[in-house]
Every structure is written in C-alpha cells, then in structure tokens.
Design a protein around this motif. Structure first.
Motif, short mmCIF file in Angstrom:
data_model
loop_
_atom_site.label_atom_id
_atom_site.label_comp_id
_atom_site.label_asym_id
_atom_site.label_seq_id
_atom_site.Cartn_x
_atom_site.Cartn_y
_atom_site.Cartn_z
N ARG A 158 0.85 -1.20 0.00
CA ARG A 158 0.00 0.00 0.00
C ARG A 158 0.88 1.24 0.00
NH1 ARG A 158 -3.16 2.43 5.07
NH2 ARG A 158 -3.99 4.28 4.06
N ILE A 159 0.57 2.21 -0.87
CA ILE A 159 1.32 3.46 -0.92
C ILE A 159 0.93 4.32 0.28
CG2 ILE A 159 1.77 5.58 -2.21
CD1 ILE A 159 1.15 4.02 -4.77
N LEU A 160 1.92 4.74 1.06
CA LEU A 160 1.69 5.58 2.24
C LEU A 160 2.33 6.94 2.02
CD1 LEU A 160 2.43 3.00 5.08
CD2 LEU A 160 0.18 3.73 4.25
N SER A 161 1.55 7.99 2.17
CA SER A 161 2.09 9.34 2.02
C SER A 161 2.87 9.72 3.28
CB SER A 161 0.96 10.34 1.81
OG SER A 161 0.17 10.46 2.99
N ARG A 162 3.65 10.79 3.20
CA ARG A 162 4.38 11.27 4.37
C ARG A 162 3.42 11.66 5.48
NH1 ARG A 162 6.92 12.68 -0.15
NH2 ARG A 162 9.19 12.41 -0.31
N GLU A 163 2.29 12.29 5.11
CA GLU A 163 1.30 12.68 6.12
C GLU A 163 0.74 11.47 6.85
OE1 GLU A 163 1.30 13.58 2.96
OE2 GLU A 163 1.69 15.75 3.00
N GLU A 164 0.45 10.40 6.11
CA GLU A 164 -0.06 9.18 6.73
C GLU A 164 0.98 8.57 7.66
OE1 GLU A 164 -2.98 6.61 4.13
OE2 GLU A 164 -1.32 7.30 2.89
N LEU A 165 2.22 8.58 7.23
CA LEU A 165 3.28 8.00 8.05
C LEU A 165 3.45 8.77 9.35
CD1 LEU A 165 5.86 7.24 5.24
CD2 LEU A 165 4.61 5.56 6.61
N LEU A 166 3.40 10.09 9.28
CA LEU A 166 3.48 10.90 10.49
C LEU A 166 2.31 10.61 11.42
CD1 LEU A 166 4.60 14.36 9.05
CD2 LEU A 166 5.93 12.88 10.56
N ARG A 167 1.13 10.46 10.83
CA ARG A 167 -0.07 10.22 11.64
C ARG A 167 -0.04 8.83 12.27
NH1 ARG A 167 -3.33 11.35 8.04
NH2 ARG A 167 -4.02 9.31 7.32
N HIS A 168 0.31 7.82 11.50
CA HIS A 168 0.30 6.45 12.01
C HIS A 168 1.40 6.18 13.01
CE1 HIS A 168 -2.96 4.90 9.68
NE2 HIS A 168 -2.39 5.20 8.52
N THR A 169 2.48 6.98 12.97
CA THR A 169 3.56 6.77 13.93
C THR A 169 3.42 7.69 15.13
OG1 THR A 169 4.96 8.30 12.65
CG2 THR A 169 5.24 5.95 12.22
N HIS A 170 2.27 8.31 15.30
CA HIS A 170 2.02 9.17 16.45
C HIS A 170 3.05 10.29 16.53
CE1 HIS A 170 -0.90 6.28 18.29
NE2 HIS A 170 -0.23 5.48 17.52
N ALA A 171 3.47 10.79 15.39
CA ALA A 171 4.53 11.79 15.36
C ALA A 171 4.02 13.22 15.34
CB ALA A 171 5.42 11.55 14.15
N GLY A 172 2.70 13.42 15.33
CA GLY A 172 2.18 14.77 15.22
C GLY A 172 2.63 15.68 16.33
N LEU A 173 2.46 15.24 17.59
CA LEU A 173 2.87 16.06 18.72
C LEU A 173 4.38 16.10 18.86
CD1 LEU A 173 0.38 15.44 21.65
CD2 LEU A 173 0.88 17.58 20.48
N ALA A 174 5.04 14.99 18.53
CA ALA A 174 6.50 14.97 18.67
C ALA A 174 7.14 15.94 17.69
CB ALA A 174 7.03 13.56 18.44
N GLY A 175 6.48 16.18 16.55
CA GLY A 175 6.82 17.28 15.69
C GLY A 175 8.01 17.18 14.78
N PRO A 176 8.43 15.99 14.30
CA PRO A 176 9.50 16.01 13.31
C PRO A 176 9.01 16.68 12.04
CG PRO A 176 8.53 13.82 13.40
CD PRO A 176 7.91 14.63 14.52
#
Length: 219
Positions: A158-176
């Motif tokens: 499945r093609i995963l966008s950068r936005e999806e990867l950030l969301r699925h890895t709980h990286a939103g608050l961590a902020g990379p």
C-alpha cells in the motif's frame, strides 16, 4: 528551568552537565528518554548522540540555538528522534517529550494484540521493539525508524504518504518536520536493503509517498 518544568508535569528528570555525568547517571538508572543539548563542555551533543545511538534505542530529543535546517537534518541523520530550536516554550518541550514517549511505548501498550512479523527473512517484534536480520542478528534502530518500519509491515503493498506516516507513527505532537520522514526512511534502507541506492523492499512512489513491497507474515 527545564528540570522544574518536566518535574511539574509528572516526570522524574535528572540533570547532567556533560557527557561523563550523563554516562554515570545512565549507569545507575534506567531512563525512558534523553534531552540532549548541542552546546556542552568537552564532548558536544552531536558526538554524544552518535555514541548513544550506537549503544541504545532510547529516544533522543536534541536542543540547539542553531536554526538552520541542515543542522536539524544532521541531528536526525545521526540518530536523534526529534529536534527543538531555542528559544522554545516549556509547554512545547513537554508536548514533544510526551509525544515521543507515546510513540516509543506504542508497541508495549498494544502488546496483547500484536505479534512478531517476518518479511524477506527479517523479523520485527513490536512488543520488545526489536528488529533482527535474516542471520538473527539484532539491528539497532531509533524509535522513529522502528515505528516507520512497523507501519510499513502493517501495510505491505500500500502506498503511504508522508502525512499518513506521520499520523500512524504518532509523530504529530512529537513534531519532526515532514522532510525528516525521508531521512528516517533513508536510514531504514541502509539497514534492510541489499543496495540502498536501488531499494527493492522500500520504494519511493513519485508524488505519492512510499511503498513496502515485501510479503509480510506472522513470525
């Protein structure tokens, strides 16, 4: 100031003023995360980060007064999971710490429904957060690298966008920063691909994101 702010947020911080002081503390205690300043007497933060990452999978947040993007990318390339530029608010730091701790503990909190997975001879254990190559040798990975690889293993083909990867890895608050996903994936390729310059398992899809081509099955 930072120690007080973290303590008031319910954490138990320890302060070290240099690399040797940090080594002594880590020998005595088990820590969940390191906040690492670049500007330190003696051994600088970049050197300490490289040394830590060679020995530990502990999440690392780097602090610096330098605002250049190239320095943020260098920090991520040598193994940092997140990067904060001074000046910053203590509220932002606490949010970053909590977000990164949440990402690092994600596999353990969901261990009752996660089983080890296998792909192309590799084995990934989401409970212990460990990765083994086809020769059963454990491969060191940062918290962010592990999270990304595990998401790919959960979504093969499945093609995963950068936005999806950030969301699925709980990286939103961590902020990379979004571009840091590319850096983490480059590091993953260095570890799992036979030829990282011509990746077979983890492909880039132009204008789409990334595609994990391996067949994944329970280990």
């Amino acid at each position: 100031m930072l120690v007080d702010a973290l303590a008031k947020s319910g954490m138990q911080p320890e302060l070290a003023g240099s690399g040797p002081q940090m080594d002594a503390l880590m020998h005595l205690h088990r820590f969940d995360l390191v906040i690492l300043d670049i500007m330190l007497p003696g051994e600088d933060g970049f050197s300490i980060c490289r040394r830590l990452r060679a020995q530990h999978t502990i999440p690392i947040i780097m602090l610096t007064a330098v605002g250049e993007e190239v320095d943020r990318i260098i920090g991520i390339e040598i193994g940092a999971d997140d990067y904060i530029t001074k000046p910053f608010s203590t509220r932002e730091l606490v949010a970053r710490v909590r977000g990164l701790l949440r990402r690092a503990s994600y596999g353990a909190t969901a261990s009752d429904r996660h089983t080890p997975l296998r792909f192309d001879g590799w084995r990934i254990d989401p409970v212990r957060r460990q990765v083994y190559d086809p020769q059963a040798t454990r491969i060191a990975m940062t918290s962010a690298e592990f999270d990304l690889l595990y998401v790919f293993c959960q979504n093969p083909g499945r093609i995963l966008s950068r936005e999806e990867l950030l969301r699925h890895t709980h990286a939103g608050l961590a902020g990379p920063i979004e571009r840091s996903v590319d850096v983490h994936i480059s590091r993953i390729r260095q570890k799992i691909e036979e030829n990282p310059r011509e990746p077979v398992l983890l492909k880039t899809v132009r204008l789409g994101g990334y595609l994990f081509t391996a067949t994944v099955e329970p280990a």
